[in-house]
Design a protein around this motif. Structure first.
Motif, PDB file in Angstrom:
ATOM      1  N   ARG A 104       0.863  -1.184   0.000  1.00  7.05           N
ATOM      2  CA  ARG A 104       0.000   0.000   0.000  1.00  7.05           C
ATOM      3  C   ARG A 104       0.894   1.226   0.000  1.00  7.05           C
ATOM      4  O   ARG A 104       1.850   1.305   0.778  1.00  7.05           O
ATOM      5  N   PHE A 151       1.079   5.512  -0.071  1.00 18.09           N
ATOM      6  CA  PHE A 151       0.425   6.807   0.077  1.00 18.09           C
ATOM      7  C   PHE A 151       1.485   7.903   0.142  1.00 18.09           C
ATOM      8  O   PHE A 151       2.614   7.674   0.565  1.00 18.09           O
ATOM      9  N   LYS A 161      -1.197  11.332  -3.213  1.00 19.75           N
ATOM     10  CA  LYS A 161      -2.098  10.217  -2.909  1.00 19.75           C
ATOM     11  C   LYS A 161      -2.306  10.112  -1.400  1.00 19.75           C
ATOM     12  O   LYS A 161      -1.830   9.180  -0.751  1.00 19.75           O
ATOM     13  N   LEU A 163      -3.992   9.511   2.301  1.00 19.89           N
ATOM     14  CA  LEU A 163      -4.887   8.517   2.881  1.00 19.89           C
ATOM     15  C   LEU A 163      -6.299   9.088   2.981  1.00 19.89           C
ATOM     16  O   LEU A 163      -6.494  10.221   3.405  1.00 19.89           O
ATOM     17  N   ASP A 166     -10.040   4.197   2.686  1.00 25.19           N
ATOM     18  CA  ASP A 166      -8.904   3.270   2.664  1.00 25.19           C
ATOM     19  C   ASP A 166      -8.865   2.409   3.925  1.00 25.19           C
ATOM     20  O   ASP A 166      -8.177   1.383   3.956  1.00 25.19           O
TER      21      ASP A 166
END
Length: 516
Positions: free
Chosen positions: A402, A404, A409, A411, A415
């Motif tokens: 994952r 971020f 991008k 969080l 999510d």
């Protein structure tokens, strides 16, 4: 409220909030040309907003007595201009900073950061005086102020980001913790008040039939926070006031080192993200200018063990703050999960004396303080027992594969939807793993107490998912995400080397050994 109406209301709030933040920051851009930082602007806005709101409350329908002496009230401020305004504003800050209570908390150590009297006059007359702040929706003005705090956190030069926990993460933690009316809620490292605000909003939004007494108690007795940094406590106090929490007579923020002593208060819920940074130290300059650093070893009878590691001390402090069967959610860096010595002692004691039931492994790229690999530890305090209270630890891995970043991008709350669902806040004793031999990509699995204590140092630093980026270059994240992760890893490594150097008594400035 029907879903469609709730959605429309949310959109309207978002528009109001956005417009309001833009208006507030349009003034900030003017002031930045005058040499004022984001943080300075938010502080000056805080002083002036408090004076305006205190004046508004003296009028109908509130008819309250202002805590601000009449000589330094808002009506006197708006009558002045030029150098007279400048002198008056400076004297106002100096005088109010010596007061007690909320007044003293807001104005303590306050300074005039304006360079140009005309710009101060413009902020006072054109922006603040034209609005009715007290009657304005708490959602709009509170969300607008939150927007300012977030923008301030994004300003890496100010270092304010270390006090700002991502709001989607806070929301998910509060959603699974489910605070209830009448429960006492605490954050011993409250920063700008994100956890306290989210807990307050959760109780309000999930309990439509609160009595008047319950609402008053929620506003003025239920929430309590500690904050070490005066300037941050000031912002927290105003943030809560704008959200309708606290009052001119009551402010739930204590400016103090939470770790210094057991405050004696006990809480049903502790929600906190203690400051990053492994060790506490005090710099001492000797007679000949020689600099020494003394480690702040926290020695308390209620702690399991003595250590200079702030993070481990906060875990012990949270345990102390909880009532019997009280619930905690604490953001901790990876070293708390695997470190030996005091770390191992604390983990084994925590597993024995509390029910450590959930661990959320967080991805990188969430925090403004770079180089942080963090987790959220969930546990409940239990009475004395010969057998360990922890039976099963459930782990959700939001980190592996994952990616971020703070800007491109970030969080989002969605999510964390799967984690909230897996946590099963309605009945966490009826959980179902998403991982199995047949489903090796599942992010949610459990480990028994015996499995954990059998691990080296009773380590909770557990991962099982295959890192796709190590085996398949096609699965690498976007270049900007990859670059951000590399920076985070380098920052983390540098932080560790600095700690080692400090422990060895090596000066960071000269590279030479120091006398310690």
């Amino acid at each position: 409220m029907p879903t469609s109406e709730r959605g429309a209301d949310f959109e309207k709030r978002a528009v109001d909030r956005s417009a309001f933040v833009q208006k507030l920051w349009a003034y900030c851009n003017v002031l930045r040309d005058d040499g004022m930082s984001y943080g300075d602007y938010v502080e000056q806005l805080t002083y002036l907003l408090f004076l305006k709101m205190a004046d508004e409350r003296t009028k109908a329908p509130y008819n309250q007595t202002s805590p601000v002496p009449e000589k330094y009230g808002w009506p006197s401020l708006i009558k002045k201009d030029g150098d007279e305004l400048f002198d008056y504003y400076r004297h106002t800050l100096e005088t109010l900073g010596t007061q007690k209570g909320l007044l003293g908390l807001i104005f303590n150590k306050s300074q005039n950061k304006f360079q140009d009297p005309a710009k101060l006059r413009r902020l006072v007359v054109d922006l603040i005086d034209k609005e009715q702040w007290v009657s304005m929706s708490a959602d709009v003005k509170g969300d607008a102020y939150e927007g300012l705090l977030e923008k301030n956190a994004q300003d890496t030069k100010s270092g304010a980001g270390q006090y700002f926990t991502p709001r989607p993460l806070i929301q998910a933690i509060v959603d699974v913790m489910g605070p209830k009316p009448e429960e006492m809620i605490c954050d011993p490292a409250c920063g700008t008040g994100g956890f306290l605000l989210a807990a307050h909003d959760y109780v309000m939004n999930h309990n439509a039939n609160l009595t008047r007494d319950q609402r008053k108690k929620l506003k003025e007795e239920t929430l309590k926070g500690w904050e070490l940094v005066q300037a941050t406590a000031r912002l927290c106090a105003m943030n809560m006031l704008l959200h309708g929490i606290g009052s001119q007579d009551f402010e739930p923020i204590v400016v103090a080192d939470a770790l210094a002593a057991d405050p004696g208060d006990r809480f049903d819920l502790v929600l906190t993200n203690p400051p990053f940074g492994k060790k506490s130290s005090t710099t001492i300059v000797g007679e000949e200018g020689k600099v020494n650093k003394e480690r702040d070893i926290v020695e308390r009878g209620d702690f399991w063990t003595t250590t200079s590691n702030k993070q481990l001390n906060f875990v012990q402090h949270v345990k102390t703050l909880l009532k019997q069967n009280g619930r905690a959610a604490v953001v901790v860096p990876d070293n708390v999960l695997f470190e030996g010595g005091a770390g191992e002692t604390i983990r084994r004691k925590l597993l024995q004396e509390c029910d450590v039931h959930t661990l959320l492994r967080l991805p990188t790229g969430l925090f403004y303080a770079q180089g942080v690999k963090a987790n959220v530890l969930f546990f409940e305090k239990k009475p004395a027992s010969e057998t360990p209270w922890t039976k099963t630890v459930w782990i959700y891995d939001l980190r592996t594969n994952r990616h971020f970043t703070l800007k491109t991008k970030p969080l989002k709350r969605e999510d964390l939807d799967e984690f909230v669902s897996c946590y099963n806040p309605e009945n966490r004793h009826a959980r179902t793993a998403t991982w199995s031999e047949e489903a090796p990509e599942g992010r949610w699995r459990s480990y028994t107490y015996d499995e954990i204590v059998a691990r080296d140092k009773a380590s909770l630093d557990i991962s099982w998912l295959k890192d796709e980026s190590l085996s398949d270059s096609d699965n690498l994240p976007d270049p900007d995400v990859l670059a951000a992760e590399i920076v985070e890893d380098l920052e983390a490594a540098l932080a560790q080397f600095r700690e080692i150097a400090a422990d060895l008594g090596v000066s960071e400035e000269t590279g030479e050994a120091t006398d310690t």
